[in-house]
Scaffold this motif. Structure first.
Motif, PDB file in Angstrom:
ATOM      1  N   MET A   1      53.009  57.373 -20.263  1.00  0.00           N
ATOM      2  CA  MET A   1      52.369  56.086 -20.398  1.00  0.00           C
ATOM      3  C   MET A   1      52.363  55.322 -19.079  1.00  0.00           C
ATOM      4  O   MET A   1      51.492  54.512 -18.842  1.00  0.00           O
ATOM      5  CB  MET A   1      53.065  55.270 -21.482  1.00  0.00           C
ATOM      6  CG  MET A   1      52.433  53.925 -21.675  1.00  0.00           C
ATOM      7  SD  MET A   1      53.083  53.143 -23.134  1.00  0.00           S
ATOM      8  CE  MET A   1      52.302  51.581 -22.976  1.00  0.00           C
ATOM      9  N   ILE A   2      53.305  55.589 -18.194  1.00  0.00           N
ATOM     10  CA  ILE A   2      53.405  54.875 -16.920  1.00  0.00           C
ATOM     11  C   ILE A   2      52.120  54.975 -16.117  1.00  0.00           C
ATOM     12  O   ILE A   2      51.662  53.991 -15.561  1.00  0.00           O
ATOM     13  CB  ILE A   2      54.595  55.430 -16.103  1.00  0.00           C
ATOM     14  CG1 ILE A   2      55.883  54.808 -16.583  1.00  0.00           C
ATOM     15  CG2 ILE A   2      54.450  55.212 -14.639  1.00  0.00           C
ATOM     16  CD1 ILE A   2      56.071  53.370 -16.219  1.00  0.00           C
ATOM     17  N   GLU A   3      51.535  56.156 -16.057  1.00  0.00           N
ATOM     18  CA  GLU A   3      50.307  56.317 -15.267  1.00  0.00           C
ATOM     19  C   GLU A   3      49.142  55.521 -15.845  1.00  0.00           C
ATOM     20  O   GLU A   3      48.154  55.274 -15.171  1.00  0.00           O
ATOM     21  CB  GLU A   3      49.928  57.790 -15.095  1.00  0.00           C
ATOM     22  CG  GLU A   3      49.738  58.565 -16.385  1.00  0.00           C
ATOM     23  CD  GLU A   3      51.024  59.125 -16.983  1.00  0.00           C
ATOM     24  OE1 GLU A   3      50.948  59.648 -18.100  1.00  0.00           O
ATOM     25  OE2 GLU A   3      52.079  59.038 -16.357  1.00  0.00           O
ATOM     26  N   HIS A   4      49.261  55.093 -17.088  1.00  0.00           N
ATOM     27  CA  HIS A   4      48.208  54.319 -17.740  1.00  0.00           C
ATOM     28  C   HIS A   4      48.530  52.825 -17.786  1.00  0.00           C
ATOM     29  O   HIS A   4      47.859  52.069 -18.468  1.00  0.00           O
ATOM     30  CB  HIS A   4      47.981  54.834 -19.170  1.00  0.00           C
ATOM     31  CG  HIS A   4      47.496  56.242 -19.198  1.00  0.00           C
ATOM     32  ND1 HIS A   4      48.338  57.312 -19.099  1.00  0.00           N
ATOM     33  CD2 HIS A   4      46.253  56.755 -19.288  1.00  0.00           C
ATOM     34  CE1 HIS A   4      47.633  58.429 -19.144  1.00  0.00           C
ATOM     35  NE2 HIS A   4      46.369  58.117 -19.261  1.00  0.00           N
ATOM     36  N   LEU A   5      49.566  52.416 -17.080  1.00  0.00           N
ATOM     37  CA  LEU A   5      49.956  51.015 -17.085  1.00  0.00           C
ATOM     38  C   LEU A   5      48.896  50.186 -16.366  1.00  0.00           C
ATOM     39  O   LEU A   5      48.600  50.407 -15.201  1.00  0.00           O
ATOM     40  CB  LEU A   5      51.309  50.867 -16.395  1.00  0.00           C
ATOM     41  CG  LEU A   5      52.167  49.685 -16.764  1.00  0.00           C
ATOM     42  CD1 LEU A   5      52.401  49.605 -18.257  1.00  0.00           C
ATOM     43  CD2 LEU A   5      53.498  49.780 -16.053  1.00  0.00           C
ATOM     44  N   THR A   6      48.316  49.260 -17.095  1.00  0.00           N
ATOM     45  CA  THR A   6      47.250  48.425 -16.556  1.00  0.00           C
ATOM     46  C   THR A   6      47.702  46.967 -16.550  1.00  0.00           C
ATOM     47  O   THR A   6      48.658  46.605 -17.243  1.00  0.00           O
ATOM     48  CB  THR A   6      45.974  48.548 -17.414  1.00  0.00           C
ATOM     49  OG1 THR A   6      46.289  48.115 -18.745  1.00  0.00           O
ATOM     50  CG2 THR A   6      45.461  49.992 -17.433  1.00  0.00           C
ATOM     51  N   PRO A   7      47.034  46.108 -15.790  1.00  0.00           N
ATOM     52  CA  PRO A   7      47.431  44.696 -15.774  1.00  0.00           C
ATOM     53  C   PRO A   7      47.463  44.068 -17.163  1.00  0.00           C
ATOM     54  O   PRO A   7      48.400  43.315 -17.475  1.00  0.00           O
ATOM     55  CB  PRO A   7      46.369  44.042 -14.883  1.00  0.00           C
ATOM     56  CG  PRO A   7      45.958  45.136 -13.953  1.00  0.00           C
ATOM     57  CD  PRO A   7      45.989  46.390 -14.796  1.00  0.00           C
ATOM     58  N   ASP A   8      46.496  44.377 -18.009  1.00  0.00           N
ATOM     59  CA  ASP A   8      46.518  43.765 -19.336  1.00  0.00           C
ATOM     60  C   ASP A   8      47.742  44.203 -20.133  1.00  0.00           C
ATOM     61  O   ASP A   8      48.348  43.400 -20.846  1.00  0.00           O
ATOM     62  CB  ASP A   8      45.211  44.009 -20.098  1.00  0.00           C
ATOM     63  CG  ASP A   8      44.965  45.462 -20.427  1.00  0.00           C
ATOM     64  OD1 ASP A   8      45.180  46.319 -19.563  1.00  0.00           O
ATOM     65  OD2 ASP A   8      44.539  45.733 -21.566  1.00  0.00           O
ATOM     66  N   THR A   9      48.160  45.453 -20.000  1.00  0.00           N
ATOM     67  CA  THR A   9      49.356  45.937 -20.693  1.00  0.00           C
ATOM     68  C   THR A   9      50.605  45.229 -20.173  1.00  0.00           C
ATOM     69  O   THR A   9      51.429  44.763 -20.953  1.00  0.00           O
ATOM     70  CB  THR A   9      49.518  47.458 -20.502  1.00  0.00           C
ATOM     71  OG1 THR A   9      48.351  48.111 -20.974  1.00  0.00           O
ATOM     72  CG2 THR A   9      50.734  47.983 -21.244  1.00  0.00           C
ATOM     73  N   VAL A  10      50.722  45.136 -18.865  1.00  0.00           N
ATOM     74  CA  VAL A  10      51.892  44.490 -18.267  1.00  0.00           C
ATOM     75  C   VAL A  10      51.977  43.039 -18.706  1.00  0.00           C
ATOM     76  O   VAL A  10      53.023  42.566 -19.152  1.00  0.00           O
ATOM     77  CB  VAL A  10      51.855  44.602 -16.728  1.00  0.00           C
ATOM     78  CG1 VAL A  10      52.938  43.734 -16.087  1.00  0.00           C
ATOM     79  CG2 VAL A  10      52.010  46.049 -16.290  1.00  0.00           C
ATOM     80  N   PHE A  11      50.873  42.315 -18.587  1.00  0.00           N
ATOM     81  CA  PHE A  11      50.908  40.893 -18.922  1.00  0.00           C
ATOM     82  C   PHE A  11      51.092  40.654 -20.420  1.00  0.00           C
ATOM     83  O   PHE A  11      51.737  39.682 -20.811  1.00  0.00           O
ATOM     84  CB  PHE A  11      49.686  40.176 -18.367  1.00  0.00           C
ATOM     85  CG  PHE A  11      49.717  40.090 -16.871  1.00  0.00           C
ATOM     86  CD1 PHE A  11      50.735  39.414 -16.210  1.00  0.00           C
ATOM     87  CD2 PHE A  11      48.753  40.710 -16.103  1.00  0.00           C
ATOM     88  CE1 PHE A  11      50.784  39.336 -14.825  1.00  0.00           C
ATOM     89  CE2 PHE A  11      48.787  40.644 -14.718  1.00  0.00           C
ATOM     90  CZ  PHE A  11      49.804  39.958 -14.074  1.00  0.00           C
ATOM     91  N   LYS A  12      50.582  41.535 -21.259  1.00  0.00           N
ATOM     92  CA  LYS A  12      50.842  41.419 -22.701  1.00  0.00           C
ATOM     93  C   LYS A  12      52.325  41.620 -22.986  1.00  0.00           C
ATOM     94  O   LYS A  12      52.917  40.896 -23.782  1.00  0.00           O
ATOM     95  CB  LYS A  12      50.016  42.435 -23.490  1.00  0.00           C
ATOM     96  CG  LYS A  12      48.577  42.044 -23.665  1.00  0.00           C
ATOM     97  CD  LYS A  12      47.813  43.108 -24.429  1.00  0.00           C
ATOM     98  CE  LYS A  12      46.323  42.816 -24.428  1.00  0.00           C
ATOM     99  NZ  LYS A  12      45.562  43.908 -25.060  1.00  0.00           N
ATOM    100  N   CYS A  13      52.922  42.606 -22.327  1.00  0.00           N
ATOM    101  CA  CYS A  13      54.349  42.874 -22.525  1.00  0.00           C
ATOM    102  C   CYS A  13      55.200  41.696 -22.067  1.00  0.00           C
ATOM    103  O   CYS A  13      56.236  41.405 -22.664  1.00  0.00           O
ATOM    104  CB  CYS A  13      54.770  44.121 -21.765  1.00  0.00           C
ATOM    105  SG  CYS A  13      54.187  45.638 -22.511  1.00  0.00           S
ATOM    106  N   LEU A  14      54.782  41.019 -21.024  1.00  0.00           N
ATOM    107  CA  LEU A  14      55.562  39.919 -20.465  1.00  0.00           C
ATOM    108  C   LEU A  14      55.115  38.547 -20.965  1.00  0.00           C
ATOM    109  O   LEU A  14      55.623  37.530 -20.511  1.00  0.00           O
ATOM    110  CB  LEU A  14      55.484  39.957 -18.932  1.00  0.00           C
ATOM    111  CG  LEU A  14      56.037  41.221 -18.283  1.00  0.00           C
ATOM    112  CD1 LEU A  14      55.854  41.168 -16.782  1.00  0.00           C
ATOM    113  CD2 LEU A  14      57.491  41.440 -18.662  1.00  0.00           C
TER     114      LEU A  14
END
Length: 118
Positions: A1-14
């Motif tokens: 999943m790391i290679e698919h980490l996108t800004p929207d995923t990061v900001f949703k998680c945080l």
């Protein structure tokens, strides 16, 4: 999943304050256990564990076991841009995070500095 980490995923998680605070504390400290996070955030263990699970599932954090303790750190394969974003946020928001950092600093019996957590 790391290679698919996108800004929207990061900001949703945080996007949750608790997850943002714990991620920034971990980024600042390098590694923290659940008991340290419950003390620093002044939150219950179930709530902290639930948020840690969400951060693990979106590949922001990784855990490791040492004896009875579970320690959390930033996932070692996070893209550089995620580290950069976290560092910018951390540097720009020290006052926001300072109550958490102060509670963590005052914590007695921290793992690695004592034989027991809590």
């Amino acid at each position: 999943m790391i290679e698919h980490l996108t800004p929207d995923t990061v900001f949703k998680c945080l996007s949750d304050e608790t997850r943002a605070r714990m991620t920034l504390l971990i980024a600042s400290e390098g590694e923290l256990c659940v008991c340290e996070l419950t003390t620093a955030l002044d939150e219950s263990q179930p709530k902290v564990s639930r948020h840690l699970s969400q951060l693990r599932s979106c590949a922001i954090l990784e855990d490791r076991r040492q004896g009875q303790w579970v320690y959390y750190r930033l996932h070692p394969h996070l893209p550089d841009w995620v580290h950069d974003v976290l560092q910018v946020i951390l540097n720009a928001n020290k006052r926001w995070l300072s109550p958490d950092a102060e509670r963590l600093e005052r914590m007695r019996d921290r793992p690695g500095r004592a034989t027991a957590c809590g």
